[in-house]
Design a protein around this motif. Structure first.
Motif, PDB file in Angstrom:
ATOM      1  N   LEU A  40      -4.627 -28.976  -2.811  1.00 27.18           N
ATOM      2  CA  LEU A  40      -4.695 -30.125  -3.719  1.00 27.18           C
ATOM      3  C   LEU A  40      -3.314 -30.721  -3.913  1.00 27.18           C
ATOM      4  O   LEU A  40      -3.156 -31.940  -3.988  1.00 27.18           O
ATOM      5  N   PHE A  41      -2.299 -29.853  -4.008  1.00 21.48           N
ATOM      6  CA  PHE A  41      -0.929 -30.338  -4.171  1.00 21.48           C
ATOM      7  C   PHE A  41      -0.535 -31.221  -3.002  1.00 21.48           C
ATOM      8  O   PHE A  41       0.010 -32.316  -3.180  1.00 21.48           O
ATOM      9  N   GLU A  56      -9.503 -42.280   0.782  1.00 19.84           N
ATOM     10  CA  GLU A  56      -9.128 -41.004   0.182  1.00 19.84           C
ATOM     11  C   GLU A  56     -10.365 -40.285  -0.346  1.00 19.84           C
ATOM     12  O   GLU A  56     -10.440 -39.057  -0.309  1.00 19.84           O
ATOM     13  N   THR A  64     -11.146 -20.966  -1.542  1.00 22.33           N
ATOM     14  CA  THR A  64      -9.878 -20.910  -2.244  1.00 22.33           C
ATOM     15  C   THR A  64      -9.098 -22.181  -1.954  1.00 22.33           C
ATOM     16  O   THR A  64      -9.396 -22.886  -0.996  1.00 22.33           O
ATOM     17  N   LEU A  65      -8.101 -22.458  -2.803  1.00 18.76           N
ATOM     18  CA  LEU A  65      -7.254 -23.624  -2.569  1.00 18.76           C
ATOM     19  C   LEU A  65      -5.887 -23.212  -2.032  1.00 18.76           C
ATOM     20  O   LEU A  65      -5.082 -24.055  -1.684  1.00 18.76           O
ATOM     21  N   SER A  97      -0.576 -38.595  -1.537  1.00 16.44           N
ATOM     22  CA  SER A  97      -1.236 -39.872  -1.849  1.00 16.44           C
ATOM     23  C   SER A  97      -0.363 -40.732  -2.755  1.00 16.44           C
ATOM     24  O   SER A  97      -0.615 -41.925  -2.905  1.00 16.44           O
ATOM     25  N   GLY A  99      -2.596 -34.492  -3.165  1.00 19.84           N
ATOM     26  CA  GLY A  99      -2.261 -35.299  -4.336  1.00 19.84           C
ATOM     27  C   GLY A  99      -0.896 -35.926  -4.226  1.00 19.84           C
ATOM     28  O   GLY A  99      -0.729 -37.133  -4.447  1.00 19.84           O
ATOM     29  N   VAL A 100       0.102 -35.127  -3.834  1.00 19.17           N
ATOM     30  CA  VAL A 100       1.455 -35.662  -3.791  1.00 19.17           C
ATOM     31  C   VAL A 100       1.612 -36.643  -2.638  1.00 19.17           C
ATOM     32  O   VAL A 100       2.268 -37.678  -2.774  1.00 19.17           O
ATOM     33  N   ASN A 143      -1.148 -21.948  -6.429  1.00 18.88           N
ATOM     34  CA  ASN A 143      -2.559 -21.690  -6.661  1.00 18.88           C
ATOM     35  C   ASN A 143      -3.425 -22.863  -6.225  1.00 18.88           C
ATOM     36  O   ASN A 143      -4.587 -22.706  -5.875  1.00 18.88           O
ATOM     37  N   VAL A 144      -2.857 -24.081  -6.259  1.00 17.62           N
ATOM     38  CA  VAL A 144      -3.644 -25.264  -5.911  1.00 17.62           C
ATOM     39  C   VAL A 144      -3.069 -25.918  -4.664  1.00 17.62           C
ATOM     40  O   VAL A 144      -3.048 -27.123  -4.539  1.00 17.62           O
TER      41      VAL A 144
END
Lengths: 172, 452
Positions: free
Chosen positions: B122-123, B162, B178-179, B129, B126-127, B118-119
């Motif tokens: 972002l996943f 970032e 949407t993500l 980074s 985020g990961v 769903n994300v």
């Protein structure tokens, strides 16, 4: 079955590395174990099908705050800091707070032991398809029902940021 | 049957595709990394009028294998005063973060490890980074001045850029709505346009910020060899060093994939909705066949017989791939394979183009100074990115609430953003000029700061 395996794995890692975080003398090692704890907590969020909180935990706490922690620790002279006695006068306060928190959690667990899905019972994970999309639901609540608190919180953060910039600025 | 064994079988039955895909990623990315390095060296040689690696295999095609073997059998040194635990941990973190974030990327409509998170986007950000921790901890654990300076620079640089990259992605995500990785690409198919044309400023910011995030020239200050030897990697050797290197190149693939997914139409071919452009479907097969034909042409010119055979082997592999790409187009029962195969081809082609851009910039531009880097990030890119998010948001409101044409709204707001960018640049020039005139004459002047 698999949910329980993952839960116990993440919970075990979180508790173990939290303990190691407190007991290590080396600040960088403590930071590494704190990162592990936060990642394991993120894993539990994911296991509860809360994807957005999972990734927010990783991006904000691990990728943001912990990076700054490590950055600051690296600028401190560790060998000097290690020989200083730190925070020892707070021992009894810490013990009291810990016991109070443990009591609180215990009472909460005990009083809700009969409610299914709460207390000592592990929650039965719902199949992912039956849940509404997590991010959209959160955004809907945040920008609809709780718009004012959300805006107040962001203004507060902005004020804090501006304040930090003003304080860091050289006085001429 | 034992219930645990049964549970395991059910688990494997549900997840075997994902497990196999994960193994494929972990196995293939090091190989791709090796050949990216070869490509980089060849391109650099070409732009500097040299030949580059020529000795191992025809045109140096086996050089990556030789390098990998060398790195694996090299002595693994841990400095005496290093912090052993963190020294051991850091390269693993760097590599794991990059490879894990690759799991959520959709390489074509039918190849991704973690399906439909769903994300998703972002996943990935985020990961990937988290690889920063590998750099910081490695620099600290080495117990060396060069390493810790490199690590500190790297932290400051990555944290700054970032922000800009994230804000640039927000402008793209506003358009997609949407993500989910898959849904982002489908949104571009639905609108019939790549988001790079709708939000060019955001794409530009993302390109600059992603170069800084992957520590590549002209922003490769953490490992600026004239000042810091090799930055955070100074004390590392052998396999651990290879882990860092792998993480760095895997990160390049990840930022390329993010840019491709969000801005360059993912696995869609150019003009996915235009019917008279359908002949483009034949392009993947023709392209690979052409590469194979070139290998056949070169095979006769190799100096040694074994190299001729090798070239023939490469040519045969190319022809095989071309056949695999072409057959589903003409054989009706295999039609279902077309989107997956061709999607993967286009996706990888776009990532390659993106990485080619990175390499091109590396050979073209001189390295920035650290204060210039910070000023570019904080004084220009981040304000510009915020302006751009506002601009795209206003355009969306104009379209949805006031019925404007999407293109008109975006052109107007982009023009405003660009005007703001020009204003920022002038402000920056004035600030630099003021700083250089205010500096005392004895101090090193900043007037020649742009001389390279």
């Amino acid at each position: 079955m698999l949910d329980k395996v993952f839960f116990f794995f993440f919970a075990g890692v979180a508790i173990l590395s939290a303990g190691l975080m407190v007991t290590r003398r080396n600040a960088i090692h403590s930071a590494v174990f704190l990162i592990t704890t936060l990642m394991a907590t993120a894993g539990i969020f994911l296991q509860l099908r809360a994807e957005f909180i999972f990734i927010a935990q990783i991006i904000l706490y691990v990728g943001g705050i912990m990076v700054l922690f490590v950055f600051v620790i690296m600028l401190v002279r560790l060998d000097v800091a290690l020989h200083q006695i730190q925070f020892s006068r707070q021992k009894w306060v810490a013990l009291f707070v810990t016991l109070a928190l443990a009591l609180e959690v215990g009472v909460m667990l005990w009083s809700s032991r009969k409610v299914p899905g709460q207390g000592f019972l592990l929650p039965n994970a719902m199949p992912a398809a039956k849940l509404p999309a997590n991010t959209e639901a959160l955004a809907g609540r945040l920008f609809d029902a709780y718009l004012l608190p959300f805006e107040i919180a962001s203004v507060l953060l902005l004020v804090a940021m501006v304040g930090a910039v003003v304080m860091a600025k050289k006085r001429t | 049957m034992h219930p645990n064994l049964h549970a395991l079988l059910v688990f494997l039955q549900t997840w075997w595709v994902e497990l196999v895909s994960a193994v494929v990623i972990v196995a293939v990315v090091p190989l791709i990394t090796g050949y990216l390095v070869l490509m980089e060296r060849k391109l650099m040689a070409d732009m500097q009028a040299r030949l580059g690696p020529m000795r191992v295999g025809p045109h140096g095609l086996l050089q990556p294998i030789a390098d990998a073997v060398k790195l694996l059998i090299k002595e693994d040194i841990i400095p005496d005063n290093a912090d052993k635990f963190v020294f051991w941990l850091a390269p693993v973190v760097s590599m794991t973060a990059a490879l894990t974030s690759m799991g959520a990327i959709a390489f074509g409509p039918s190849f991704e490890v973690a399906r439909d998170i769903n994300v998703g986007l972002l996943f990935v950000i985020g990961v990937s980074s988290l690889g920063l921790f590998g750099i910081v901890l490695g620099g600290w654990a080495s117990n060396s001045h060069y390493s810790i300076m490199g690590a500190l620079r790297s932290t400051a640089q990555l944290v700054s850029y970032e922000t800009a990259a994230g804000l640039a992605l927000v402008s793209g995500l506003l358009l997609a709505g949407t993500l989910k990785i898959r849904a982002i690409v489908e949104a571009q198919q639905h609108f019939g346009v790549w988001f790079v044309f709708l939000a060019p400023v955001a794409f530009f910011i993302y390109v600059v910020a992603s170069i800084a995030e992957t520590n590549r020239a002209p922003f490769d200050l953490p490992e600026a060899e004239s000042e810091l030897v090799a930055g955070y990697m100074t004390e590392y050797s052998g396999f651990r060093w290879a882990c860092y290197f792998l993480g760095e190149y895997a990160n390049m693939i990840v930022v390329g994939a993010v840019a491709t997914t969000l801005f360059l139409g993912g696995w869609l071919r150019p003009f996915p909705n235009v019917h008279w452009m359908n002949w483009l479907d034949a392009l993947p097969a023709l392209f690979t066949a052409a590469v194979g034909a070139y290998c056949v042409y070169r095979a006769g010119k190799q100096p040694a017989r074994v190299q001729t055979w090798f070239m023939w082997g490469v040519a045969l592999a190319c022809f095989a791939v071309a056949l695999i790409l072409a057959v589903p187009l003409v054989v009706a029962p295999l039609k279902f394979m077309v989107p997956g195969l061709h999607g993967a081809f286009w996706f990888l082609l776009k990532i390659s183009a993106y990485i080619y851009l990175f390499m091109w910039l590396r050979f073209t531009l001189p390295r920035y100074r650290f204060d210039q880097l910070m000023h570019l990030g904080w004084y220009i890119l981040i304000p510009l990115a915020i302006m751009n998010v506002l601009g795209v948001g206003v355009a969306m409101i104009l379209e949805m609430e006031y019925g404007w044409n999407r293109w008109l709204a975006l052109v107007v707001t982009t023009a405003f953003t660009l005007a703001a960018a020009l204003f920022l640049l002038r402000l920056n020039d004035k600030r630099v000029a003021a700083a250089s005139s205010a500096a005392p004459p004895e101090a090193p002047s900043t007037e020649d700061s742009y001389a390279g």
